[in-house]
Design a protein around this motif. Structure first.
Motif, short mmCIF file in Angstrom:
data_model
loop_
_atom_site.label_atom_id
_atom_site.label_comp_id
_atom_site.label_asym_id
_atom_site.label_seq_id
_atom_site.Cartn_x
_atom_site.Cartn_y
_atom_site.Cartn_z
N ALA A 2 0.75 -1.31 0.03
CA ALA A 2 0.15 0.17 0.04
C ALA A 2 0.72 1.16 -0.03
N PRO A 3 0.33 2.17 -0.55
CA PRO A 3 1.14 3.53 -0.76
C PRO A 3 1.18 4.15 0.73
N THR A 4 2.22 5.01 1.00
CA THR A 4 2.05 5.64 2.16
C THR A 4 2.12 7.39 1.90
N LYS A 5 1.98 7.99 2.96
CA LYS A 5 1.74 9.49 2.95
C LYS A 5 3.31 10.13 2.31
N GLU A 6 4.39 9.35 3.03
CA GLU A 6 5.48 9.64 2.31
C GLU A 6 5.89 9.33 0.77
N LEU A 7 5.32 8.29 0.39
CA LEU A 7 5.46 7.96 -0.96
C LEU A 7 4.73 8.92 -1.83
N GLU A 78 -4.28 -0.16 -2.73
CA GLU A 78 -3.27 0.36 -4.07
C GLU A 78 -3.61 1.75 -4.54
N TRP A 79 -4.45 2.36 -3.61
CA TRP A 79 -5.08 3.71 -3.82
C TRP A 79 -4.61 4.80 -3.20
N SER A 80 -4.21 5.97 -3.44
CA SER A 80 -4.16 7.15 -2.74
C SER A 80 -5.20 8.43 -3.08
N ALA A 81 -5.53 9.04 -2.30
CA ALA A 81 -6.47 10.28 -3.14
C ALA A 81 -5.69 11.61 -2.15
N LEU A 112 -4.99 8.23 -7.15
CA LEU A 112 -3.79 7.92 -7.79
C LEU A 112 -4.02 6.13 -7.26
N ARG A 113 -3.57 5.44 -8.48
CA ARG A 113 -3.44 3.95 -8.44
C ARG A 113 -2.01 3.68 -8.55
N TRP A 114 -1.78 2.69 -7.41
CA TRP A 114 -0.29 2.45 -7.34
C TRP A 114 0.21 0.82 -7.84
N ARG A 115 1.29 0.53 -8.16
CA ARG A 115 1.87 -0.82 -8.40
C ARG A 115 3.15 -0.61 -8.08
N ASP A 116 3.81 -1.28 -7.39
CA ASP A 116 5.17 -1.53 -7.11
C ASP A 116 5.66 -0.27 -6.94
N ASP A 117 5.06 0.50 -5.91
CA ASP A 117 5.50 1.83 -5.54
C ASP A 117 5.53 2.89 -6.47
N LYS A 118 4.73 2.84 -7.76
CA LYS A 118 4.70 3.65 -8.85
C LYS A 118 3.37 4.06 -9.14
N VAL A 119 2.91 5.12 -9.42
CA VAL A 119 1.80 5.56 -10.02
C VAL A 119 1.68 5.14 -11.45
#
Length: 150
Positions: A2-7, A78-81, A112-119
């Motif tokens: 999962a993405p983090t705020k820092e990422l 796998e998402w951030s907003a 944003l949808r993330w995979r392997d720490d990338k958007v």
């Protein structure tokens, strides 16, 4: 993972550098980005090259004044907003005068949808009269600098 705020913050900071090698650390080569609205920048921008083309147009049309400031970040598997305050200015007339459409100040949500720490995909959402402001701000200009298609 999962993405983090820092990422999320690091991904946006990389964009701000304009350095492709730095951006590639957080944004996938096959990413896509959806710009909402009914204007010259609206629609899907495909791949990292397309996304860079979009960002180049944003910089050109706003004279480099366009700025996004995040005020909140929400996270999922796998998402951030993120909630961002977007501000920009366009001077459009050759005599330097401006129209009411030349200043943009709106709040936006980016999903944003993330995979392997990338958007891998991003979408913008604008609410209320912000949509109208966004459309007018990015509307095309005729050769005499008057707005068309607003």
């Amino acid at each position: 993972m999962a993405p983090t705020k820092e990422l999320v913050e690091a991904a946006y900071q990389a964009l701000a550098t304009g350095d492709r090698a730095e951006v590639e650390k957080y944004w996938a080569e096959d990413m896509r980005w959806l710009v909402p609205g009914n204007h010259q920048l609206a629609g899907w921008w495909e791949g990292l090259d397309g996304f860079f083309g979009f960002m180049e147009q944003v910089g050109k049309l706003s004279g480099g004044s366009f700025v996004m400031t995040r005020s909140a970040i929400l996270l999922g598997d796998e998402w951030s907003a993120d909630v961002s305050h977007n501000v920009g200015t366009r001077v459009t007339a050759k005599d330097g005068s401006t129209s009411p459409y030349d200043r943009l100040e709106i709040d936006v949500v980016h999903l944003l949808r993330w995979r392997d720490d990338k958007v891998i995909e991003g979408r913008g959402a604008i609410f209320g009269d912000g949509t109208t402001q966004f459309n007018q701000f990015w509307s095309q200009l005729a050769t005499d600098a008057t707005r068309v298609g607003a």
